[in-house]
Design an enzyme around this catalytic site. Sequence first.
Site, PDB file in Angstrom:
ATOM      1  N   ARG A  50       0.857  -1.187   0.000  1.00 24.12           N
ATOM      2  CA  ARG A  50       0.000   0.000   0.000  1.00 24.12           C
ATOM      3  C   ARG A  50       0.893   1.238   0.000  1.00 24.12           C
ATOM      4  NH1 ARG A  50       2.251   2.048   3.896  1.00 24.12           N
ATOM      5  NH2 ARG A  50       0.722   3.704   3.724  1.00 24.12           N
ATOM      6  N   GLY A  51       0.219   2.400  -0.149  1.00 22.08           N
ATOM      7  CA  GLY A  51       0.974   3.641  -0.289  1.00 22.08           C
ATOM      8  C   GLY A  51       1.102   3.949  -1.782  1.00 22.08           C
ATOM      9  N   ALA A  52       0.764   5.181  -2.169  1.00 21.41           N
ATOM     10  CA  ALA A  52       0.598   5.485  -3.594  1.00 21.41           C
ATOM     11  C   ALA A  52       1.814   5.139  -4.467  1.00 21.41           C
ATOM     12  CB  ALA A  52       0.204   6.954  -3.743  1.00 21.41           C
TER      13      ALA A  52
ATOM     14  N   ASP B  12      -2.416  10.709  -2.258  1.00 23.87           N
ATOM     15  CA  ASP B  12      -2.695   9.601  -3.186  1.00 23.87           C
ATOM     16  C   ASP B  12      -3.061  10.094  -4.570  1.00 23.87           C
ATOM     17  OD1 ASP B  12      -3.135   8.360  -0.376  1.00 23.87           O
ATOM     18  OD2 ASP B  12      -2.876   6.701  -1.790  1.00 23.87           O
TER      19      ASP B  12
ATOM     20  N   LYS C 256      -5.093   9.701   2.960  1.00 20.90           N
ATOM     21  CA  LYS C 256      -5.751   8.822   3.942  1.00 20.90           C
ATOM     22  C   LYS C 256      -6.813   9.565   4.742  1.00 20.90           C
ATOM     23  CE  LYS C 256      -5.375   5.353   4.477  1.00 20.90           C
ATOM     24  NZ  LYS C 256      -6.351   4.371   3.858  1.00 20.90           N
TER      25      LYS C 256
HETATM   26  O1  MRU Z   1      -4.660   3.005   2.155  1.00 22.05           O
HETATM   27  P1  MRU Z   1      -3.195   3.269   2.079  1.00 22.05           P
HETATM   28  O2  MRU Z   1      -2.432   2.768   3.251  1.00 22.05           O
HETATM   29  O3  MRU Z   1      -2.612   2.819   0.752  1.00 22.05           O
HETATM   30  O4  MRU Z   1      -3.093   4.871   2.105  1.00 22.05           O
HETATM   31  C1  MRU Z   1      -1.827   5.464   1.973  1.00 22.05           C
HETATM   32  C2  MRU Z   1      -1.858   6.927   2.170  1.00 22.05           C
HETATM   33  O5  MRU Z   1      -2.900   7.529   2.297  1.00 22.05           O
HETATM   34  C3  MRU Z   1      -0.559   7.649   2.108  1.00 22.05           C
HETATM   35  O6  MRU Z   1      -0.604   8.807   2.893  1.00 22.05           O
HETATM   36  C4  MRU Z   1      -0.292   8.064   0.654  1.00 22.05           C
HETATM   37  O7  MRU Z   1      -0.307   6.946  -0.195  1.00 22.05           O
HETATM   38  C5  MRU Z   1       0.964   8.789   0.489  1.00 22.05           C
HETATM   39  S1  MRU Z   1       2.326   7.746   0.803  1.00 22.05           S
HETATM   40  C6  MRU Z   1       3.664   8.254   0.078  1.00 22.05           C
END
Ligand code: MRU
Length: 349
Positions: free
Chosen positions: A58-60, A241, A252
């Site tokens: 996870r994480g963009a 994201d 998030k």
């Molecule tokens: O649902 P997730 O854990 O994939 O959400 C991730 C986030 O919201 C992060 O803040 C976002 O991807 C930026 S990370 C570099």
Amino acid sequence: MLLGYHTRVGELKSRVEVLRWDGSLQVLDQRLLPWEERWVSVESVSQAVALIQSLAVRGAPLLGLVAAYALALEAQRCPHLDHLEGQGAALAKARPTAVNLPRAVAKMLSLARQVPEEKRGPTLLAAAQQLHREETSACQRMAELGAGILAGPRLGVLTHCNTGVLATGGVGTALGVVRALHAQGRLAMLYAGETRPVLQGARLTVWEAQRDGIPVTLLPDGAAGSLLASGAVGAVVVGADRIAADGSVANKVGTYPLAVLAQRHGVPFVVVAPTSTLDPHCPTGSAIPIEHRQPEEVTHWQGKPWLPFEVTVYNPAFDVTPPELIMALVCERGVVTPVTQAGLAEFCS
Ligand code: MRU
């Protein structure tokens, strides 16, 4: 206005790893952190889709990287264009909000269309590795730029979710800025919101920070208001994201209330995101697709229900922060402040 502040920070490093390529693709299963560090070998696109949907990865930026490597793997196994297009479509819609995912898929498919079948495997692998290098160096640059715009000899930083190695494959976006401040001796404390409902802040950010010796304090999301009122926080720094053309930021869920609170308390609210997270085709925040996830994330913990009755659940994974609440947007190409459509357009041109 596009600012080009520059602070020298040596190369930032972390003890955390999230993705390995050594002829096969391995990812750290984030569902099990911080209790267990289990590496999973990714053998196919359908497996990558399942790992993405279950938040094992996870994480963009990391979603884009895993998608790119998964398509490269698939191209080695079966390089037919029809097959790759179908696999790419499945990957691109595995999660809807982070634009890095469909963007990486589109890039890989466009390359696949340009080369003959026998070259698709090596070409797509080289492209995935190149994307990995680009995201890694973007993190380093954003960390330098972000630390450069935060004034003061020492400050507390409040963040949300996990934006570190685990989310990017590099040193992180918001967490990269925190690492840079720490390297400069300017971080008084990292405050990590727990990030309900699946606790990316508590499970992942605290784990990452402790691994790397960064002082961290965990708080329930609802304590952010009193923390800001206490004066302990000099900046709220978060990732993104998807960023719409008007500067609205999807991140998030829980990010938007932090931006409102930061404004109320006169604390700078800073978004740190690579250009791969900018979506010039998405005109406004209301056009950003927001993922809604299963109710069990709110009503259960580790498969066990918290409640002895059924209830309707509202569980959006992301919210949208309007640009007027954002003091600055830090990308690897520079800093936009104030965050306006015209300022952002410079990055996308
Ligand atoms: O649902 P997730 O854990 O994939 O959400 C991730 C986030 O919201 C992060 O803040 C976002 O991807 C930026 S990370 C570099």
